[in-house]
Write an enzyme that holds these catalytic residues in place. Structure first.
Site, PDB file in Angstrom:
ATOM      1  N   HIS A 151       8.062   6.457   1.443  1.00 22.99           N
ATOM      2  CA  HIS A 151       7.177   5.408   1.949  1.00 22.99           C
ATOM      3  C   HIS A 151       7.575   4.015   1.452  1.00 22.99           C
ATOM      4  CE1 HIS A 151       4.366   8.430   3.527  1.00 22.99           C
ATOM      5  NE2 HIS A 151       4.482   9.058   2.367  1.00 22.99           N
ATOM      6  N   ASP A 152       7.569   3.828   0.146  1.00 20.78           N
ATOM      7  CA  ASP A 152       7.845   2.499  -0.408  1.00 20.78           C
ATOM      8  C   ASP A 152       9.291   2.043  -0.187  1.00 20.78           C
ATOM      9  OD1 ASP A 152       5.229   2.605  -1.175  1.00 20.78           O
ATOM     10  OD2 ASP A 152       5.621   2.914  -3.304  1.00 20.78           O
TER      11      ASP A 152
END
Length: 225
Positions: A151-152
């Site tokens: 995600h990040d």
């Protein structure tokens, strides 16, 4: 998800640098005014950024862009059926940020669910001749067994190589009602749904997965070598 220490029980040494004094909201304002046209990459709940905006109403004049990992524009959430974690835990903060008028790019679950880690990527990290590479591989293995989505790192990849992504312009509003819709992203894209409102966000919708994975591994290999 990440274990009691947030790092799945990693054997990394404890930090030696003490916590900085003060509050993150004040630091955001100070650094933005000092540097000018700051590009903020927010990969967690938007509480501190929203507080900075409330404390310093002129802050948008000193911020060039905001890249956000959060939300779910065109897909289900992961914390509730309608909301992604970062927005679900503080929907009011997300609403403040999206209403600020700052240039925003949002990488929500629509895109981060495509940016996944594979066994081949892990093997490439393990092949790096550096002690810390084993720790990095351990973290990828542990996290990937529960949620393979990077995600990040997808948000960082957008800042480094926007050309491997596709986007759409949208007007984003955040549901702040109590209940299961709290933190839901309402994305208006079509002319009918915009109803005369201007777009306030660039929503990332597609990624060249192979190029993303190459970028991720190359960056990690370079950092670990």
């Amino acid at each position: 998800m990440h274990g009691s220490d947030g790092l799945a029980g990693s054997t990394l040494p404890a930090p030696t640098m003490p916590l900085a004094p003060g509050h993150a909201a004040n630091e955001i304002s100070r650094i933005a005014r000092q540097e000018g046209k700051l590009h903020i990459c927010a990969t967690g709940p938007l509480t501190n950024l929203a507080l900075a905006l409330l404390l310093d109403p002129d802050l948008p004049d000193f911020i060039g862009a905001i890249t956000i990992m959060g939300g779910a524009a065109f897909c289900p959430g992961n914390t509730t059926p309608l909301a992604e974690f970062n927005f679900a835990v503080d929907p009011h903060a997300a609403a403040i940020v999206f209403d600020s008028g700052m240039p925003i790019t949002m990488l929500g679950l629509d895109i981060t669910r495509r940016a996944t880690v594979t066994d081949d990527m892990i093997r490439e990290v393990q092949a790096v001749d550096a002690a810390v590479a084993a720790e990095a591989a351990y973290l990828l293995i542990n996290y990937g067994s529960r949620d393979p989505c990077l995600h990040d790192p997808a948000a960082i990849a957008w800042m480094l190589e926007p050309g491997i992504f596709e986007t759409v312009q949208a007007h984003i509003s955040i549901c702040t009602d109590s209940g299961p819709a709290a933190g839901q992203v309402v994305a208006a894209v079509s002319e009918r749904h915009l109803a005369g409102r201007a777009a306030n966000c660039t929503v990332v919708t597609e990624v060249d997965v192979q190029e993303f994975r190459k970028l991720f591994v190359d960056a990690l290999r370079g950092a670990l070598a």
